[in-house]
Enzyme design. Sequence first.
Site, PDB file in Angstrom:
ATOM      1  N   LYS A   1       5.812  -3.997   9.283  1.00 37.32           N
ATOM      2  CA  LYS A   1       6.368  -2.635   9.191  1.00 37.32           C
ATOM      3  C   LYS A   1       5.356  -1.790   8.424  1.00 37.32           C
ATOM      4  O   LYS A   1       5.318  -1.777   7.206  1.00 37.32           O
ATOM      5  CB  LYS A   1       7.697  -2.682   8.442  1.00 37.32           C
ATOM      6  CG  LYS A   1       8.692  -1.604   8.799  1.00 37.32           C
ATOM      7  CD  LYS A   1       8.217  -0.184   8.640  1.00 37.32           C
ATOM      8  CE  LYS A   1       8.553   0.465   7.325  1.00 37.32           C
ATOM      9  NZ  LYS A   1       7.831   1.746   7.115  1.00 37.32           N
TER      10      LYS A   1
ATOM     11  N   GLU B   1       3.895  -6.816  -4.314  1.00 38.37           N
ATOM     12  CA  GLU B   1       2.666  -6.253  -4.888  1.00 38.37           C
ATOM     13  C   GLU B   1       2.967  -4.792  -5.170  1.00 38.37           C
ATOM     14  O   GLU B   1       3.095  -3.994  -4.237  1.00 38.37           O
ATOM     15  CB  GLU B   1       1.500  -6.376  -3.892  1.00 38.37           C
ATOM     16  CG  GLU B   1       1.124  -7.798  -3.551  1.00 38.37           C
ATOM     17  CD  GLU B   1       0.585  -8.578  -4.734  1.00 38.37           C
ATOM     18  OE1 GLU B   1       0.103  -7.958  -5.699  1.00 38.37           O
ATOM     19  OE2 GLU B   1       0.671  -9.809  -4.705  1.00 38.37           O
TER      20      GLU B   1
ATOM     21  N   PRO C   1       2.082  -0.429   2.620  1.00 32.94           N
ATOM     22  CA  PRO C   1       1.872   0.941   2.134  1.00 32.94           C
ATOM     23  C   PRO C   1       0.796   1.641   2.981  1.00 32.94           C
ATOM     24  O   PRO C   1       0.270   1.051   3.930  1.00 32.94           O
ATOM     25  CB  PRO C   1       1.367   0.714   0.716  1.00 32.94           C
ATOM     26  CG  PRO C   1       0.531  -0.519   0.849  1.00 32.94           C
ATOM     27  CD  PRO C   1       1.166  -1.364   1.931  1.00 32.94           C
ATOM     28  N   TRP C   2       0.437   2.856   2.584  1.00 32.12           N
ATOM     29  CA  TRP C   2      -0.506   3.649   3.380  1.00 32.12           C
ATOM     30  C   TRP C   2      -1.902   3.702   2.766  1.00 32.12           C
ATOM     31  O   TRP C   2      -2.817   4.225   3.383  1.00 32.12           O
ATOM     32  CB  TRP C   2       0.024   5.088   3.527  1.00 32.12           C
ATOM     33  CG  TRP C   2       0.557   5.644   2.237  1.00 32.12           C
ATOM     34  CD1 TRP C   2       1.875   5.704   1.866  1.00 32.12           C
ATOM     35  CD2 TRP C   2      -0.185   6.174   1.135  1.00 32.12           C
ATOM     36  NE1 TRP C   2       1.995   6.236   0.605  1.00 32.12           N
ATOM     37  CE2 TRP C   2       0.738   6.538   0.134  1.00 32.12           C
ATOM     38  CE3 TRP C   2      -1.544   6.388   0.884  1.00 32.12           C
ATOM     39  CZ2 TRP C   2       0.359   7.096  -1.086  1.00 32.12           C
ATOM     40  CZ3 TRP C   2      -1.933   6.931  -0.336  1.00 32.12           C
ATOM     41  CH2 TRP C   2      -0.981   7.279  -1.305  1.00 32.12           C
TER      42      TRP C   2
ATOM     43  N   LYS D   1       4.118  -8.427 -15.221  1.00 27.89           N
ATOM     44  CA  LYS D   1       5.143  -7.426 -15.539  1.00 27.89           C
ATOM     45  C   LYS D   1       5.611  -6.671 -14.286  1.00 27.89           C
ATOM     46  O   LYS D   1       5.818  -7.280 -13.233  1.00 27.89           O
ATOM     47  CB  LYS D   1       4.622  -6.503 -16.641  1.00 27.89           C
ATOM     48  CG  LYS D   1       4.221  -7.293 -17.905  1.00 27.89           C
ATOM     49  CD  LYS D   1       3.963  -6.419 -19.095  1.00 27.89           C
ATOM     50  CE  LYS D   1       2.525  -6.015 -19.224  1.00 27.89           C
ATOM     51  NZ  LYS D   1       2.221  -5.332 -20.497  1.00 27.89           N
TER      52      LYS D   1
ATOM     53  N   CYS E   1      -3.785   0.774  -6.122  1.00 26.64           N
ATOM     54  CA  CYS E   1      -2.892   0.138  -7.086  1.00 26.64           C
ATOM     55  C   CYS E   1      -3.687  -0.345  -8.291  1.00 26.64           C
ATOM     56  O   CYS E   1      -3.187  -0.397  -9.399  1.00 26.64           O
ATOM     57  CB  CYS E   1      -2.172  -1.022  -6.427  1.00 26.64           C
ATOM     58  SG  CYS E   1      -3.300  -2.149  -5.616  1.00 26.64           S
TER      59      CYS E   1
ATOM     60  N   GLU F   1       2.251   5.749 -13.366  1.00 19.44           N
ATOM     61  CA  GLU F   1       1.279   5.626 -12.277  1.00 19.44           C
ATOM     62  C   GLU F   1       1.238   6.951 -11.523  1.00 19.44           C
ATOM     63  O   GLU F   1       2.240   7.369 -10.937  1.00 19.44           O
ATOM     64  CB  GLU F   1       1.688   4.503 -11.314  1.00 19.44           C
ATOM     65  CG  GLU F   1       0.670   4.329 -10.205  1.00 19.44           C
ATOM     66  CD  GLU F   1       1.100   3.320  -9.140  1.00 19.44           C
ATOM     67  OE1 GLU F   1       2.228   3.424  -8.654  1.00 19.44           O
ATOM     68  OE2 GLU F   1       0.291   2.443  -8.808  1.00 19.44           O
TER      69      GLU F   1
HETATM   70  P1  NAD Z   1       6.543   2.923  -0.927  1.00 14.69           P
HETATM   71  O1  NAD Z   1       7.197   1.955  -1.817  1.00 14.69           O
HETATM   72  O2  NAD Z   1       7.084   4.288  -0.848  1.00 14.69           O
HETATM   73  O3  NAD Z   1       6.525   2.386   0.582  1.00 14.69           O
HETATM   74  C1  NAD Z   1       5.936   1.154   0.940  1.00 14.69           C
HETATM   75  C2  NAD Z   1       6.548   0.671   2.244  1.00 14.69           C
HETATM   76  O4  NAD Z   1       7.923   0.360   2.014  1.00 14.69           O
HETATM   77  C3  NAD Z   1       6.514   1.687   3.389  1.00 14.69           C
HETATM   78  O5  NAD Z   1       6.244   1.006   4.597  1.00 14.69           O
HETATM   79  C4  NAD Z   1       7.931   2.230   3.379  1.00 14.69           C
HETATM   80  O6  NAD Z   1       8.319   2.751   4.643  1.00 14.69           O
HETATM   81  C5  NAD Z   1       8.729   0.990   3.004  1.00 14.69           C
HETATM   82  N1  NAD Z   1      10.041   1.242   2.412  1.00 14.69           N
HETATM   83  C6  NAD Z   1      10.448   2.323   1.697  1.00 14.69           C
HETATM   84  N2  NAD Z   1      11.726   2.174   1.317  1.00 14.69           N
HETATM   85  C7  NAD Z   1      12.145   0.970   1.793  1.00 14.69           C
HETATM   86  C8  NAD Z   1      13.372   0.248   1.719  1.00 14.69           C
HETATM   87  N3  NAD Z   1      14.439   0.731   1.084  1.00 14.69           N
HETATM   88  N4  NAD Z   1      13.438  -0.961   2.312  1.00 14.69           N
HETATM   89  C9  NAD Z   1      12.358  -1.487   2.938  1.00 14.69           C
HETATM   90  N5  NAD Z   1      11.185  -0.835   3.056  1.00 14.69           N
HETATM   91  C10 NAD Z   1      11.070   0.379   2.475  1.00 14.69           C
HETATM   92  O7  NAD Z   1       5.011   2.916  -1.370  1.00 14.69           O
HETATM   93  P2  NAD Z   1       3.809   3.770  -0.794  1.00 14.69           P
HETATM   94  O8  NAD Z   1       3.993   5.186  -1.237  1.00 14.69           O
HETATM   95  O9  NAD Z   1       3.617   3.501   0.656  1.00 14.69           O
HETATM   96  O10 NAD Z   1       2.556   3.107  -1.557  1.00 14.69           O
HETATM   97  C11 NAD Z   1       2.201   3.468  -2.835  1.00 14.69           C
HETATM   98  C12 NAD Z   1       2.622   2.430  -3.842  1.00 14.69           C
HETATM   99  O11 NAD Z   1       2.165   1.150  -3.426  1.00 14.69           O
HETATM  100  C13 NAD Z   1       2.009   2.625  -5.207  1.00 14.69           C
HETATM  101  O12 NAD Z   1       2.980   2.439  -6.202  1.00 14.69           O
HETATM  102  C14 NAD Z   1       0.950   1.530  -5.311  1.00 14.69           C
HETATM  103  O13 NAD Z   1       0.626   1.131  -6.601  1.00 14.69           O
HETATM  104  C15 NAD Z   1       1.562   0.457  -4.514  1.00 14.69           C
HETATM  105  N6  NAD Z   1       0.532  -0.466  -4.016  1.00 14.69           N
HETATM  106  C16 NAD Z   1       0.408  -1.692  -4.612  1.00 14.69           C
HETATM  107  C17 NAD Z   1      -0.585  -2.564  -4.204  1.00 14.69           C
HETATM  108  C18 NAD Z   1      -0.740  -3.914  -4.850  1.00 14.69           C
HETATM  109  O14 NAD Z   1      -1.445  -4.741  -4.299  1.00 14.69           O
HETATM  110  N7  NAD Z   1      -0.115  -4.176  -5.977  1.00 14.69           N
HETATM  111  C19 NAD Z   1      -1.443  -2.198  -3.183  1.00 14.69           C
HETATM  112  C20 NAD Z   1      -1.284  -0.948  -2.586  1.00 14.69           C
HETATM  113  C21 NAD Z   1      -0.289  -0.090  -3.007  1.00 14.69           C
END
Ligand code: NAD
Length: 483
Positions: free
Chosen positions: A180, A255, A155-156, A457, A289, A387
């Site tokens: 990625k 995650e 994620p970012w 969950k 998160c 969220e």
């Molecule tokens: P996102 O799910 O939109 O994207 C995450 C990654 O998945 C990006 O690199 C994206 O390009 C890729 N992606 C998107 N669609 C895909 C697909 N169909 N197949 C494979 N890869 C794909 O999430 P985001 O907006 O980057 O991050 C925010 C989310 O991440 C929030 O929900 C946050 O809670 C969660 N997060 C969780 C943790 C944790 O440790 N639990 C930590 C950080 C962020």
Amino acid sequence: MSELELENRNFVAGEWCVPENGTGLPVVNPATKGHVGTLQVADAGLAGRAVAAAKAAFPGWAGLSGKERGAYLTKMAEAIRADMDRLVEIQRLNNAKPRQEAINDIADSADCIAYYADIAAALDGRQGEDAPYERDRVGTRFHYHPVGVAALILPWNFPFKICAWKLGPALAAGCTVVVKPSELTPFVENEWGRIAQQAGLPAGVLNIVHGTGDEVGAALVANPDVDKISFTGSTKVGSSIMASAAQDIKRVGLELGGKSSIIVFDDADIDTAARLVMEGIFYNCGQCCNATSRLLVQEGLRERLLERLREQAAELVVAGPENDAADMGPLMSQTQFDKVTGYFETAQSEGLAVVSGGAAHARSDGFFVQPTIYADVPQESRLWNEEIFGPVLAVRGFTTADDAVAQANACDYGLAATVVSQDLAQANDVAQRLEAGHVYVNTPVAIFPQTMWGGFKKSGLGRELGRWGLEGFLEPKAVTFAK
Ligand code: NAD
């Protein structure tokens, strides 16, 4: 900061490259909406080449001892520490975090890689351990094999650092990887390629491909030569990845999202409580998160705590990286901005009581919003249950510990929780009863590599960090033999 040299290509088999007929994706600084650089995105073909490179490098990397792999990881940690200032600035150029938050991210990343250097070396001592049973004619020994090629999808919100959480254990275990990054924060992630080069990592052990989730991310998930997908991101995408991975029974670590509670009892020290509530929701502009975005406060302290939070929210300095006094930066993107301001509209239509904020920030040259607190949020409100991933705190009262636990656990997610009370017996009892992967008692929601991360969950599947992080990249094997 603009003189920083940003690497905008993909890193495959030890070389920086762009795909044939590749396209450029503009990357935006969220504090200015200005153009940071153009990313040379990969396509499905280059993603496939990266997987092939990782597969080719696997036997050599897996064949090293844990101690030898650990020596590479030590060099990587040293390379990060030697280049701290530049890495911090690249990270801020890409996501406009307050300086101290960016420093924390890079320093934590080095610590995480150094920790897994030790874990890699220790793995050698676990190979061939005897199973704890005594039989005259038979014995069993345990061995641990790396899973294979791992796709690390990021994620970012904590770029570089979340990559460290995955890279450290994956490389320690003997896996080779394709990273990625999020398309929003590619430049600081590309520094991993430079670090791999500085540490002399064999070509193909660490590869990086950029692009959208739908194309490049999905191509990695579908590739039959990828053995494990370690994903951090939204619950929606995590669920779709799990479904795709089921085709080949790929290993998955997820995650995902959170909606975590901070529970403040009447007997809490109010200064501590206010500090933990503020940090829990406004750090990284609430884009964590583990943000404690639900405050449950016992009725006796409610008014005083809300007043304290109102005062402190008004004092927060909301600014971009040009201001070293910034307490809170901008949201990451137009999408995030639209999402969070959409929740402000929902709050208005639900008639929620505003304690602080509730609108975009006056500064409109970036994706800035006001630190926001709503009181007496009904249990069925979208703001209590969804969220938001922004600086928006929803507050409810509670009467007894049972009431607090029931309200906190009434949630689809189960990532983190905080308990604030001077009665440690009570706090620890509540900590045991909360459905959350990591509970904090009277302390900030900091994450140390030696501990554990992951959720109950819909917050995910599996655990990262600590010894659990390593286990996620290992296939254990038992060999039972006649004596
Ligand atoms: P996102 O799910 O939109 O994207 C995450 C990654 O998945 C990006 O690199 C994206 O390009 C890729 N992606 C998107 N669609 C895909 C697909 N169909 N197949 C494979 N890869 C794909 O999430 P985001 O907006 O980057 O991050 C925010 C989310 O991440 C929030 O929900 C946050 O809670 C969660 N997060 C969780 C943790 C944790 O440790 N639990 C930590 C950080 C962020």
